[in-house]
Design a protein around this motif. Structure first.
Motif, PDB file in Angstrom:
ATOM      1  N   ARG A  96       4.260  24.840  38.419  1.00 22.34           N
ATOM      2  CA  ARG A  96       5.442  25.328  38.186  1.00 22.34           C
ATOM      3  C   ARG A  96       5.058  26.618  37.250  1.00 22.34           C
ATOM      4  O   ARG A  96       4.340  26.685  36.464  1.00 22.34           O
ATOM      5  N   GLU A  97       5.882  27.837  37.829  1.00 19.71           N
ATOM      6  CA  GLU A  97       5.735  29.010  37.626  1.00 19.71           C
ATOM      7  C   GLU A  97       6.889  29.975  37.078  1.00 19.71           C
ATOM      8  O   GLU A  97       6.822  30.839  36.278  1.00 19.71           O
ATOM      9  N   SER A  98       7.782  29.389  37.947  1.00 22.59           N
ATOM     10  CA  SER A  98       9.011  30.309  37.811  1.00 22.59           C
ATOM     11  C   SER A  98      10.219  29.668  36.786  1.00 22.59           C
ATOM     12  O   SER A  98      10.101  28.435  36.276  1.00 22.59           O
ATOM     13  N   GLU A  99      10.900  30.351  36.350  1.00 22.39           N
ATOM     14  CA  GLU A  99      11.940  29.951  35.102  1.00 22.39           C
ATOM     15  C   GLU A  99      12.936  28.808  35.809  1.00 22.39           C
ATOM     16  O   GLU A  99      12.979  27.830  35.058  1.00 22.39           O
ATOM     17  N   ASP A 100      13.136  28.523  36.984  1.00 25.69           N
ATOM     18  CA  ASP A 100      14.030  27.472  37.348  1.00 25.69           C
ATOM     19  C   ASP A 100      12.913  26.322  37.407  1.00 25.69           C
ATOM     20  O   ASP A 100      13.339  25.087  37.178  1.00 25.69           O
ATOM     21  N   TYR A 106      12.124  21.949  30.675  1.00 29.33           N
ATOM     22  CA  TYR A 106      12.261  22.583  29.371  1.00 29.33           C
ATOM     23  C   TYR A 106      13.675  22.713  29.451  1.00 29.33           C
ATOM     24  O   TYR A 106      14.241  23.368  30.306  1.00 29.33           O
ATOM     25  N   PRO A 107      14.539  22.651  28.200  1.00 28.99           N
ATOM     26  CA  PRO A 107      15.715  22.937  27.902  1.00 28.99           C
ATOM     27  C   PRO A 107      15.859  24.512  27.942  1.00 28.99           C
ATOM     28  O   PRO A 107      14.971  25.227  27.579  1.00 28.99           O
ATOM     29  N   GLU A 108      17.327  25.017  28.287  1.00 29.24           N
ATOM     30  CA  GLU A 108      17.265  26.503  28.001  1.00 29.24           C
ATOM     31  C   GLU A 108      16.948  26.997  26.763  1.00 29.24           C
ATOM     32  O   GLU A 108      17.117  26.587  25.799  1.00 29.24           O
ATOM     33  N   TRP A 109      16.390  28.155  26.765  1.00 28.41           N
ATOM     34  CA  TRP A 109      15.760  28.680  25.558  1.00 28.41           C
ATOM     35  C   TRP A 109      14.268  28.103  24.996  1.00 28.41           C
ATOM     36  O   TRP A 109      13.820  28.656  24.109  1.00 28.41           O
ATOM     37  N   MET A 110      14.103  27.463  25.789  1.00 27.42           N
ATOM     38  CA  MET A 110      12.554  27.021  25.409  1.00 27.42           C
ATOM     39  C   MET A 110      11.649  27.043  26.505  1.00 27.42           C
ATOM     40  O   MET A 110      10.380  26.472  26.640  1.00 27.42           O
ATOM     41  N   THR A 111      12.098  27.657  27.686  1.00 25.15           N
ATOM     42  CA  THR A 111      11.196  27.939  28.702  1.00 25.15           C
ATOM     43  C   THR A 111      10.292  29.387  28.586  1.00 25.15           C
ATOM     44  O   THR A 111      10.718  30.013  27.661  1.00 25.15           O
ATOM     45  N   PRO A 112       9.125  29.306  28.931  1.00 25.69           N
ATOM     46  CA  PRO A 112       8.328  30.514  28.529  1.00 25.69           C
ATOM     47  C   PRO A 112       8.839  31.756  29.169  1.00 25.69           C
ATOM     48  O   PRO A 112       9.576  31.802  30.104  1.00 25.69           O
ATOM     49  N   ASP A 113       8.479  32.865  28.569  1.00 27.18           N
ATOM     50  CA  ASP A 113       8.992  34.097  28.852  1.00 27.18           C
ATOM     51  C   ASP A 113       8.487  34.194  30.278  1.00 27.18           C
ATOM     52  O   ASP A 113       7.288  34.150  30.600  1.00 27.18           O
ATOM     53  N   PRO A 114       9.353  34.818  31.308  1.00 34.47           N
ATOM     54  CA  PRO A 114       8.478  34.989  32.654  1.00 34.47           C
ATOM     55  C   PRO A 114       7.635  36.139  32.541  1.00 34.47           C
ATOM     56  O   PRO A 114       6.544  36.090  33.634  1.00 34.47           O
ATOM     57  N   ASP A 115       7.560  36.893  31.751  1.00 38.58           N
ATOM     58  CA  ASP A 115       6.442  38.098  31.550  1.00 38.58           C
ATOM     59  C   ASP A 115       5.255  37.646  31.281  1.00 38.58           C
ATOM     60  O   ASP A 115       4.120  38.026  31.575  1.00 38.58           O
ATOM     61  N   TRP A 116       4.940  36.246  30.864  1.00 35.13           N
ATOM     62  CA  TRP A 116       3.929  35.628  30.287  1.00 35.13           C
ATOM     63  C   TRP A 116       3.023  35.403  31.574  1.00 35.13           C
ATOM     64  O   TRP A 116       1.814  35.004  31.405  1.00 35.13           O
ATOM     65  N   THR A 117       3.548  35.029  32.749  1.00 37.91           N
ATOM     66  CA  THR A 117       2.788  34.689  33.762  1.00 37.91           C
ATOM     67  C   THR A 117       2.224  33.252  33.534  1.00 37.91           C
ATOM     68  O   THR A 117       1.052  33.043  33.523  1.00 37.91           O
ATOM     69  N   PHE A 118       3.104  32.370  32.907  1.00 36.56           N
ATOM     70  CA  PHE A 118       2.515  31.219  32.348  1.00 36.56           C
ATOM     71  C   PHE A 118       2.748  30.098  33.681  1.00 36.56           C
ATOM     72  O   PHE A 118       3.465  30.110  34.308  1.00 36.56           O
ATOM     73  N   GLN A 119       1.749  29.222  33.467  1.00 34.92           N
ATOM     74  CA  GLN A 119       1.881  28.227  34.711  1.00 34.92           C
ATOM     75  C   GLN A 119       1.687  26.739  34.089  1.00 34.92           C
ATOM     76  O   GLN A 119       0.783  26.494  32.903  1.00 34.92           O
TER      77      GLN A 119
END
Length: 171
Positions: A96-100, A106-119
């Motif tokens: 899982r790596e996209s905001e969707d 995760y609830p809204e405002w708790m998702t990682p920042d998309p610029d972090w390229t977090f997985q």
């Protein structure tokens, strides 16, 4: 020394203990010398295979002794290969790596920042699809196994006896 209550260990494995019961009755100080063996017996009773469980690696994976050496085996019986190998490389993986995709968890405002390229990497058993582990890592981070037990040192230095598979080889 407190004697291990098998029923309490079963509840511990199943996550059915209240904190006070866990702290006061199951995890006394000093530890019960038989607690690990009772836990191992309970886990062996719950699986449909006969290889000796040497140590649990997590709730659904075990280091197991076989005629062909030590392997990682799932609760369902799937064999991941030699204990020294990285069992995660044999799993079915969902990344899982996209905001969707993150919003599924995760609830809204708790998702990682998309610029972090977090997985989030979810590792599933290829046979029964039980979730075995989750890594929360930057994209490109290597797939590492979380635990590399020294089975012989654990048995010999902590329990004062040879590992069950070493005993069977010598018989």
């Amino acid at each position: 020394m407190v004697e291990t209550d098998r029923n309490q260990i079963e509840k511990l494995i199943d996550g059915d203990l209240q904190w006070e019961e866990l702290r006061n009755d199951v995890l006394p100080d000093p530890k019960d010398g038989q607690r690990f063996e009772v836990t191992r017996e309970i886990l062996l009773d719950r699986v449909d295979w006969d290889d000796p469980i040497l140590v649990p690696l997590n709730d659904h994976l075990f280091a197991v002794g076989t005629d062909d050496g030590r392997i990682v085996k799932a609760e369902c019986g799937h064999e991941f290969g030699p204990l020294e190998d990285n069992w995660k490389t044999e799993c079915q993986v969902r990344v899982r790596e996209s905001e969707d995709e993150m919003r599924d968890l995760y609830p809204e405002w708790m998702t990682p920042d998309p610029d972090w390229t977090f997985q989030l990497r979810e590792f599933f058993c290829p046979e029964c699809y039980t979730l075995l582990d989750v890594d929360a890592v930057p994209a490109g981070y290597p797939v590492l196994k979380p635990f590399d037990p020294d089975v012989d040192a654990f048995y010999e230095e902590w329990l004062g006896e040879p590992a069950p598979d070493a005993t069977e080889v010598n018989q």
